[in-house]
Design a protein around this motif. Structure first.
Motif, mmCIF file in Angstrom:
data_model
loop_
_atom_site.group_PDB
_atom_site.id
_atom_site.type_symbol
_atom_site.label_atom_id
_atom_site.label_comp_id
_atom_site.label_asym_id
_atom_site.label_seq_id
_atom_site.Cartn_x
_atom_site.Cartn_y
_atom_site.Cartn_z
ATOM 1 N N TYR A 24 10.834 3.742 11.380
ATOM 2 C CA TYR A 24 9.576 2.994 11.314
ATOM 3 C C TYR A 24 8.374 3.934 11.286
ATOM 4 C CZ TYR A 24 12.208 -1.259 12.283
ATOM 5 O OH TYR A 24 13.095 -2.308 12.211
ATOM 6 N N TYR A 25 8.491 5.056 11.990
ATOM 7 C CA TYR A 25 7.382 6.007 11.983
ATOM 8 C C TYR A 25 7.174 6.590 10.592
ATOM 9 C CZ TYR A 25 4.650 10.219 12.739
ATOM 10 O OH TYR A 25 3.690 11.189 12.639
ATOM 11 N N PHE A 26 8.266 6.799 9.860
ATOM 12 C CA PHE A 26 8.171 7.368 8.521
ATOM 13 C C PHE A 26 7.322 6.485 7.611
ATOM 14 C CE2 PHE A 26 9.913 7.881 4.174
ATOM 15 C CZ PHE A 26 9.638 9.232 3.993
ATOM 16 N N PHE A 27 7.365 5.165 7.842
ATOM 17 C CA PHE A 27 6.606 4.228 7.014
ATOM 18 C C PHE A 27 5.326 3.744 7.701
ATOM 19 C CE2 PHE A 27 10.959 3.770 5.434
ATOM 20 C CZ PHE A 27 10.754 3.900 4.070
ATOM 21 N N SER A 28 4.859 4.456 8.706
ATOM 22 C CA SER A 28 3.693 4.020 9.465
ATOM 23 C C SER A 28 2.409 4.632 8.913
ATOM 24 C CB SER A 28 3.847 4.404 10.941
ATOM 25 O OG SER A 28 3.837 5.814 11.085
ATOM 26 N N VAL A 49 10.963 5.395 -7.345
ATOM 27 C CA VAL A 49 11.311 5.701 -5.955
ATOM 28 C C VAL A 49 10.531 4.782 -5.017
ATOM 29 C CG1 VAL A 49 11.173 7.451 -4.140
ATOM 30 C CG2 VAL A 49 11.908 8.088 -6.453
ATOM 31 N N PHE A 50 9.259 4.577 -5.326
ATOM 32 C CA PHE A 50 8.426 3.715 -4.487
ATOM 33 C C PHE A 50 8.958 2.286 -4.479
ATOM 34 C CE2 PHE A 50 5.055 0.660 -3.878
ATOM 35 C CZ PHE A 50 4.444 1.120 -2.722
ATOM 36 N N ILE A 51 9.297 1.754 -5.650
ATOM 37 C CA ILE A 51 9.809 0.381 -5.751
ATOM 38 C C ILE A 51 11.093 0.225 -4.946
ATOM 39 C CG2 ILE A 51 10.861 -1.279 -7.351
ATOM 40 C CD1 ILE A 51 8.826 -0.300 -9.459
ATOM 41 N N LEU A 52 12.005 1.189 -5.091
ATOM 42 C CA LEU A 52 13.256 1.155 -4.340
ATOM 43 C C LEU A 52 12.992 1.239 -2.840
ATOM 44 C CD1 LEU A 52 16.350 1.201 -4.212
ATOM 45 C CD2 LEU A 52 16.253 3.680 -4.510
ATOM 46 N N MET A 53 12.076 2.104 -2.451
ATOM 47 C CA MET A 53 11.726 2.280 -1.043
ATOM 48 C C MET A 53 11.147 0.991 -0.464
ATOM 49 S SD MET A 53 9.248 5.223 0.546
ATOM 50 C CE MET A 53 10.268 6.516 -0.153
ATOM 51 N N PHE A 54 10.288 0.341 -1.224
ATOM 52 C CA PHE A 54 9.661 -0.887 -0.740
ATOM 53 C C PHE A 54 10.700 -1.999 -0.607
ATOM 54 C CE2 PHE A 54 6.947 -4.417 -0.146
ATOM 55 C CZ PHE A 54 5.704 -3.934 0.216
ATOM 56 N N ALA A 55 11.609 -2.083 -1.563
ATOM 57 C CA ALA A 55 12.656 -3.107 -1.502
ATOM 58 C C ALA A 55 13.519 -2.926 -0.262
ATOM 59 C CB ALA A 55 13.507 -3.060 -2.765
ATOM 60 N N LEU A 56 13.926 -1.688 0.009
ATOM 61 C CA LEU A 56 14.749 -1.407 1.185
ATOM 62 C C LEU A 56 13.978 -1.667 2.473
ATOM 63 C CD1 LEU A 56 16.550 1.875 0.040
ATOM 64 C CD2 LEU A 56 17.543 -0.411 0.271
ATOM 65 N N ALA A 57 12.699 -1.308 2.479
ATOM 66 C CA ALA A 57 11.870 -1.540 3.661
ATOM 67 C C ALA A 57 11.775 -3.027 3.977
ATOM 68 C CB ALA A 57 10.474 -0.960 3.443
ATOM 69 N N PRO A 63 7.709 -2.571 8.482
ATOM 70 C CA PRO A 63 6.393 -3.139 8.130
ATOM 71 C C PRO A 63 5.928 -2.666 6.764
ATOM 72 C CG PRO A 63 6.393 -2.368 10.398
ATOM 73 C CD PRO A 63 7.690 -1.893 9.794
ATOM 74 N N GLY A 64 5.530 -3.613 5.914
ATOM 75 C CA GLY A 64 5.182 -3.276 4.540
ATOM 76 C C GLY A 64 3.725 -2.935 4.316
#
Length: 224
Positions: A24-28, A49-57, A63-64
């Protein structure tokens, strides 16, 4: 039945690992500069990469909002919105099928821990598509968990998919605009003016759909 149990256990293990290694910190917001450098390092493949990352998140309850703002910083308001909508639509679709496949009992326990999500589950049964529209427009509902809740309702996937895609756009655009403004070369006066318009738009998204829903609910009750 065995496949369902295996899928459930796998999903629980993934959530535990995410918490264990502080994903969670990585995406904070605190880590947004490092996240920006990481995505940009992929060069021409950065949008994918961003699209894949957002889908997995989205699937993994990350938190998006920080990633949405980051999209505006990296790609600008327009393309940032496009990439977030694509990634979130993939993510909400996966979460929907996971919720529907695992079954009602598991997700209901998760929703039961959150009062707003419990109300959302009841509203979906009573109000149908209206609450789906409002929950996508109003950036107040717990976004990631509600995707699983929709999976355990009787709502059709086609309706869920298109309503989610369309009505996530306004809020997404506002947040990506904030990100784009944060790293823009505009003067402070212009940034303040544009930020004021964005805040007005955000308040409108929060207030008007809820007002409409309350009005519709009163009309239904009066007709009973």
């Amino acid at each position: 039945m065995k496949k369902r149990i295996f899928m459930l256990l796998t999903f629980i293990i993934i959530i535990i690992l995410i918490k264990q290694y502080n994903i969670y910190y990585f995406f904070s917001f605190e880590n947004i500069s490092e996240l920006k450098l990481y995505i940009k390092s992929f060069g021409i493949m950065a949008p994918c990469v961003f699209i894949l990352m957002f889908a997995l998140a989205t699937v993994l309850f990350v938190p998006g909002l920080p990633i949405t703002v980051l999209s505006g910083i990296l790609f600008g308001a327009f393309w940032g919105t496009v990439y977030v909508v694509i990634g979130s639509t993939i993510g909400v679709s996966l979460a929907f099928f996971i919720g529907r496949y695992i079954g009602r009992e598991f997700v209901k326990k998760m929703a039961g821990k959150n009062e707003r999500m419990s109300r959302l589950d009841n509203y979906i049964k009573e109000q149908g598509n209206t609450i789906l529209i409002i929950s996508r427009l109003v950036p107040l509902f717990p976004f990631n968990l509600q995707n699983y809740v929709y999976g355990i309702t009787d709502i059709k996937f086609g309706t869920y998919f298109w309503y989610s895609l369309i009505f996530m756009v306004p809020g997404t655009f506002i947040y990506t605009c904030f990100g784009a403004l944060a790293y823009s070369s505009m003067t402070m006066d212009k940034i303040i003016i544009y930020s004021s318009f964005l805040l007005i738009g955000l308040c409108t998204l929060i207030i008007l759909p809820k007002k409409f829903f309350n009005l519709k609910a009163e009309m239904v009750n009066n007709n009973k």
